[in-house]
Design an enzyme around this catalytic site. Structure first.
Site, PDB file in Angstrom:
ATOM      1  N   CYS A  80       0.869  -1.186   0.000  1.00  0.00           N
ATOM      2  CA  CYS A  80       0.000   0.000   0.000  1.00  0.00           C
ATOM      3  C   CYS A  80       0.905   1.234   0.000  1.00  0.00           C
ATOM      4  O   CYS A  80       1.577   1.507   1.000  1.00  0.00           O
ATOM      5  CB  CYS A  80      -0.909  -0.016   1.226  1.00  0.00           C
ATOM      6  SG  CYS A  80      -2.048   1.385   1.284  1.00  0.00           S
ATOM      7  N   HIS A 156      -2.409  -4.252 -11.014  1.00  0.00           N
ATOM      8  CA  HIS A 156      -3.119  -3.055 -11.500  1.00  0.00           C
ATOM      9  C   HIS A 156      -3.476  -3.228 -12.973  1.00  0.00           C
ATOM     10  O   HIS A 156      -2.746  -3.907 -13.711  1.00  0.00           O
ATOM     11  CB  HIS A 156      -2.251  -1.808 -11.317  1.00  0.00           C
ATOM     12  CG  HIS A 156      -1.976  -1.494  -9.877  1.00  0.00           C
ATOM     13  ND1 HIS A 156      -2.745  -0.617  -9.136  1.00  0.00           N
ATOM     14  CD2 HIS A 156      -1.038  -1.985  -9.025  1.00  0.00           C
ATOM     15  CE1 HIS A 156      -2.284  -0.573  -7.903  1.00  0.00           C
ATOM     16  NE2 HIS A 156      -1.255  -1.405  -7.799  1.00  0.00           N
ATOM     17  N   GLU A 207     -10.370   0.450  -6.274  1.00  0.00           N
ATOM     18  CA  GLU A 207      -9.395  -0.426  -5.636  1.00  0.00           C
ATOM     19  C   GLU A 207      -9.966  -1.802  -5.310  1.00  0.00           C
ATOM     20  O   GLU A 207     -11.086  -1.922  -4.805  1.00  0.00           O
ATOM     21  CB  GLU A 207      -8.899   0.188  -4.309  1.00  0.00           C
ATOM     22  CG  GLU A 207      -7.830   1.227  -4.479  1.00  0.00           C
ATOM     23  CD  GLU A 207      -7.102   1.477  -3.173  1.00  0.00           C
ATOM     24  OE1 GLU A 207      -6.757   0.490  -2.475  1.00  0.00           O
ATOM     25  OE2 GLU A 207      -6.876   2.659  -2.851  1.00  0.00           O
ATOM     26  N   CYS A 216      -4.653   6.043  -4.655  1.00  0.00           N
ATOM     27  CA  CYS A 216      -4.047   4.708  -4.514  1.00  0.00           C
ATOM     28  C   CYS A 216      -2.569   4.870  -4.863  1.00  0.00           C
ATOM     29  O   CYS A 216      -2.240   5.127  -6.028  1.00  0.00           O
ATOM     30  CB  CYS A 216      -4.739   3.729  -5.466  1.00  0.00           C
ATOM     31  SG  CYS A 216      -3.972   2.095  -5.524  1.00  0.00           S
ATOM     32  N   GLY A 219      -1.206   2.530  -7.231  1.00  0.00           N
ATOM     33  CA  GLY A 219      -1.870   2.848  -8.502  1.00  0.00           C
ATOM     34  C   GLY A 219      -1.223   4.009  -9.227  1.00  0.00           C
ATOM     35  O   GLY A 219      -1.086   3.998 -10.456  1.00  0.00           O
TER      36      GLY A 219
HETATM   37  N1  LIG Z   1      -6.322  -2.204  -2.665  1.00  0.00           N
HETATM   38  C1  LIG Z   1      -4.912  -2.554  -2.936  1.00  0.00           C
HETATM   39  C2  LIG Z   1      -4.051  -2.323  -1.684  1.00  0.00           C
HETATM   40  C3  LIG Z   1      -4.017  -0.858  -1.275  1.00  0.00           C
HETATM   41  C4  LIG Z   1      -3.405  -0.013  -2.341  1.00  0.00           C
HETATM   42  C5  LIG Z   1      -3.556   1.482  -2.183  1.00  0.00           C
HETATM   43  N2  LIG Z   1      -4.397   1.945  -1.120  1.00  0.00           N
HETATM   44  C6  LIG Z   1      -2.202   2.133  -2.178  1.00  0.00           C
HETATM   45  O1  LIG Z   1      -2.072   3.230  -1.618  1.00  0.00           O
HETATM   46  O2  LIG Z   1      -1.291   1.560  -2.806  1.00  0.00           O
HETATM   47  C7  LIG Z   1      -4.826  -4.028  -3.331  1.00  0.00           C
HETATM   48  O3  LIG Z   1      -5.708  -4.818  -2.954  1.00  0.00           O
HETATM   49  O4  LIG Z   1      -3.827  -4.371  -3.985  1.00  0.00           O
END
Ligand SMILES: N[C@H](CCC[C@H](N)C(=O)O)C(=O)O
Length: 285
Positions: A80, A156, A207, A216, A219
């Site tokens: 994250c 992604h 997400e 994200c 992201g």
């Molecule tokens: N939902 C993402 C994890 C959190 C990513 C995001 N909140 C960030 O800041 O990178 C996943 O399941 O891969």
């Protein structure tokens, strides 16, 4: 019922409930995470950051902190990018680390961190890789977009739209679908991008495990890498500004690696009554 101290923080309004569990005694299940992230019945957040010494997680170093990240639906993700900045800010504020340069262990490996004089946090995100997956992502009103797969430690799919107006109008109140379905067997974070200028893009994201969020971090790295590839993928280092609904971050690319720099804010501290009959081990166990 177990009362537990928490902090609340965000990075470009991607927000997290932070739980210090130094000795790894908090058995955090999906039910507890969903409760903690519930914006009406719980504390509220896009995810949970459990702060635990790596020696209690993977037999790691007893002096390194491990970021145990969970999505709002209780699922576990490898990494994250916004969360790790908030995690670093929390460690520094709580005196759990000294100095402004540190390493944080994650399920996607050890990440080097620098907390900068202006309070922003620079994260060595490690390898970012275009997977070569060509998928079609379809949003709620049936519009389909060609997307590319990007691996940032988590999966992604990045799709480019025509302009900021189209980006703003995208119906992201429900999960986009993708074909072929087998492209992302563990689910995917879907980013939609409008190019604003030379190395400046705007993004929205749906997400995996949390729904549409204001930002994200992984992201933004995926989006910068996909944009760089569209521009020819020069091996020269490149810097991208990525605007998200919750603010802006900077992504640096070089030699297949990425660095993410952005804000990290702790907004509150409190105490929460964890639900359920789950037994949390105590230090005496
Ligand atoms: N939902 C993402 C994890 C959190 C990513 C995001 N909140 C960030 O800041 O990178 C996943 O399941 O891969």
């Amino acid at each position: 019922m177990r009362r537990w101290s928490f902090a609340k923080g965000h990075g470009t309004e991607n927000d997290f409930v932070i739980l210090l569990d130094r000795d790894g005694v908090l058995d955090l299940g999906e039910e507890e995470v969903r409760f903690l992230c519930d914006r009406h019945a719980g504390v509220g957040g896009d995810g949970v950051l459990r702060v635990v010494l790596a020696s209690h997680v993977d037999g790691g170093d007893p002096h390194t902190w491990f970021m145990d990240y969970r999505n709002a639906d209780g699922s576990i993700a490898e990494m994250c990018g916004n969360g790790i900045r908030v995690f670093a800010r929390y460690l520094l504020d709580e005196g759990l680390v000294s100095g402004h340069e540190l390493e944080i262990a994650t399920r996607a490996g050890i990440k080097p961190i620098a907390v900068l004089p202006d309070g922003s946090v620079r994260v060595g995100m490690g390898e970012v890789r275009l997977t070569g997956e060509a998928v079609e992502v379809t949003v709620a009103d049936g519009r389909a977009y060609d997307a590319v797969g990007v691996d940032v430690g988590n999966p992604h799919a990045v799709a480019f739209v025509a302009d900021p107006a189209e980006l703003a109008a995208l119906p992201l109140w429900t999960a986009p679908s993708w074909t072929p379905a087998e492209a992302f067997p563990a689910g995917v974070n879907a980013e939609f991008v409008a190019v604003l200028g030379e190395r400046h893009v705007a993004m929205r994201v749906y997400e995996r495990g949390s729904g549409e969020t204001r930002s994200c971090g992984t992201g933004t790295v995926a989006v910068a890498a996909a944009t760089h590839a569209r521009l020819g993928g020069s091996s020269e280092p490149a810097q991208y500004r990525v605007d998200v609904p919750g603010g802006s971050v900077e992504v640096e690319l070089g030699e297949g690696q990425a660095w993410l720099t952005g804000p990290a804010v702790i907004v509150a501290h409190g105490e929460v009554a964890l639900p359920g009959g789950r037994r949390h081990r105590t230090l005496e166990d």
